[in-house]
Design an enzyme around this catalytic site. Structure first.
Site, PDB file in Angstrom:
ATOM      1  N   PHE A 130      58.653 -11.244 -28.310  1.00 29.79           N
ATOM      2  CA  PHE A 130      58.296 -12.238 -29.330  1.00 29.79           C
ATOM      3  C   PHE A 130      56.979 -12.302 -29.875  1.00 29.79           C
ATOM      4  CE2 PHE A 130      57.929 -17.022 -30.708  1.00 29.79           C
ATOM      5  CZ  PHE A 130      58.234 -16.930 -31.855  1.00 29.79           C
TER       6      PHE A 130
ATOM      7  N   THR B 175      54.533 -10.608 -24.220  1.00 29.08           N
ATOM      8  CA  THR B 175      55.072 -10.115 -23.260  1.00 29.08           C
ATOM      9  C   THR B 175      56.212  -9.258 -23.645  1.00 29.08           C
ATOM     10  OG1 THR B 175      54.699 -12.350 -22.092  1.00 29.08           O
ATOM     11  CG2 THR B 175      56.458 -10.942 -21.184  1.00 29.08           C
TER      12      THR B 175
ATOM     13  N   GLU C  32      53.426 -20.686 -24.056  1.00 24.08           N
ATOM     14  CA  GLU C  32      54.683 -21.039 -24.945  1.00 24.08           C
ATOM     15  C   GLU C  32      54.219 -22.435 -24.951  1.00 24.08           C
ATOM     16  OE1 GLU C  32      58.553 -20.047 -24.305  1.00 24.08           O
ATOM     17  OE2 GLU C  32      58.233 -18.278 -23.435  1.00 24.08           O
TER      18      GLU C  32
ATOM     19  N   THR D 127      50.537 -25.050 -24.699  1.00 22.48           N
ATOM     20  CA  THR D 127      49.486 -25.789 -23.757  1.00 22.48           C
ATOM     21  C   THR D 127      50.209 -27.009 -23.526  1.00 22.48           C
ATOM     22  OG1 THR D 127      48.042 -26.535 -25.321  1.00 22.48           O
ATOM     23  CG2 THR D 127      47.541 -24.479 -24.717  1.00 22.48           C
ATOM     24  N   SER D 128      49.525 -27.573 -22.118  1.00 22.91           N
ATOM     25  CA  SER D 128      49.993 -28.924 -21.740  1.00 22.91           C
ATOM     26  C   SER D 128      49.626 -29.820 -22.939  1.00 22.91           C
ATOM     27  CB  SER D 128      49.193 -29.276 -20.721  1.00 22.91           C
ATOM     28  OG  SER D 128      50.085 -28.687 -19.619  1.00 22.91           O
TER      29      SER D 128
END
Length: 380
Positions: free
Chosen positions: A123, A158, A364, A366-367
């Site tokens: 992706f 990735t 995907e 961040t916090s």
């Protein structure tokens, strides 16, 4: 309300755990030390149907529900986070958007090879100057006859170098801002599609991550996913679902580190008794077990809501991803602490878990981004 896995989900759990123990664990330390990709594991993963979990059987996949998918990712990450992320990415952010937004012809063309494990997917959203701010992407896609010509750069992708199918988000109409983005299925190798050198990462060393450059890369117009202008919508809805996989990965990493800590605490003797008989260690283990159980329940709830097509999926998946990643980070830290100086040595698995878990609070979403999503949903 049933908190137990059903028989099919338990079967998946046991099957993946057996594979992870028998096939993945023996080589996990070597692959991490050498930065060697998990190529030798792909045939076995494909045979078990783990490379096409989200795709229906009619298109060559396993047709698993999302809870079973989360369970499988968790079991892989419990032994090897690199394997878990490789599997998660090809399933959740490549096959999922093609399945959801692709035409019947696109699904028939792209999904069977991916679902059967004949090729991996990825992706391409993040760019050197646009991470959490997905609306700030600069990669351009310009229509030229029966094709789009792509130019730009992506970062932290990735499955590059080993992947063959990528969902790419690019700007088709700059005048419309974030609403002027579109998504494409791009197949590799292709003229003008360049995979940059692999990143030298802190963790996940047996997975492949790199930048991608598009240099006048021609993509057939028939590879447009959805309609022009749907790129950001496709990306955000894809991430709503894919965060379940990252939450499951975090739970698995935390579980693996926790089990190592429990084992070591029973073996190590201090002050004439096992570590586990010291209250300080017991409290660390109790807090870790509780945090992992809470993270797992949040993750399974989000997965169940996805299967139910719930409108609250985005909120639930962000909560699961936020809590699971932060909890797993704390659990891994505690596991290293239980090991003392040995936890700082690469001879012990907790050192690898500690490095691997760190990225789960970053990729995907961040916090901090998850907190933004959660707050926005609460204040709507």
């Amino acid at each position: 309300m049933d908190f137990e896995l059903n028989d099919d989900q338990k079967m998946i759990r046991d099957m993946v755990r057996a594979f992870a123990e028998e096939k993945i664990r023996p080589g996990v330390a070597r692959r991490d030390a050498e930065g060697a990709f998990i190529a030798d594991l792909l045939p076995g993963l494909a045979e078990l149907g783990l490379l096409g979990m989200v795709v229906p059987e009619s298109l060559g996949g396993s047709g698993l529900d999302t809870v079973a998918y989360a369970v499988a990712i968790e079991e892989l990450a419990r032994v090897c986070a690199s394997t878990a992320v490789t599997v998660s990415v090809t399933n959740s952010v490549c096959q999922e958007p093609i399945l959801r937004f692709g035409t019947p012809a696109q699904r028939e063309r792209f999904l069977p090879p991916l679902a059967k494990g004949e090729r991996l997917g990825g992706f391409c959203l993040t760019e050197p100057g646009a991470g959490t701010d997905a609306g700030g992407i600069r990669t351009r896609a310009v229509r030229d006859g029966d094709a789009y010509v792509l130019n730009g750069a992506k970062a932290w992708i990735t499955n590059t170098h080993v992947g063959r199918t990528f969902v790419v988000v690019a700007v088709t109409d700059p005048s419309k801002g974030a609403r002027g983005t579109s998504a494409f299925v791009v197949e590799a190798p292709a003229p003008g599609l360049v995979f940059l050198p692999e990143e030298k990462k802190m963790g996940l060393k047996a997975s492949i991550t790199s930048g991608v450059a598009f240099e006048d890369c021609r993509v057939p117009a028939e590879n447009l996913l959805g309609e022009e202008g749907m790129g950001l919508k496709i990306a955000l809805q894809t991430l709503d679902a894919s965060r379940i996989g990252i939450a499951a990965q975090a739970v698995g990493i935390g579980q693996g580190a926790f089990e190592e800590a429990v084992r070591y605490s029973k073996e190590r003797q201090t002050f004439g008794k096992p570590l586990c008989e010291h209250q300080a260690i017991q409290f660390m283990l109790a807090e870790s077990a509780t945090a992992l159980d809470a993270a797992r329940l949040l993750t399974y709830r989000a997965a169940a809501l996805k299967d139910a097509s719930s409108p609250s999926l985005g909120l639930a998946s962000s909560m699961a991803k936020l809590y699971a990643s932060e909890a797993a980070k704390q659990v891994c830290d505690a596991a290293v602490q239980v090991h003392g100086a040995y936890g700082y040595s690469r001879e012990y698995a907790v050192e690898r878990f500690y490095r691997d878990v760190r990225v789960t609070t970053i990729y995907e979403g961040t916090s901090e981004a998850q907190r933004m999503v959660i707050a926005k949903a609460l204040l709507r």
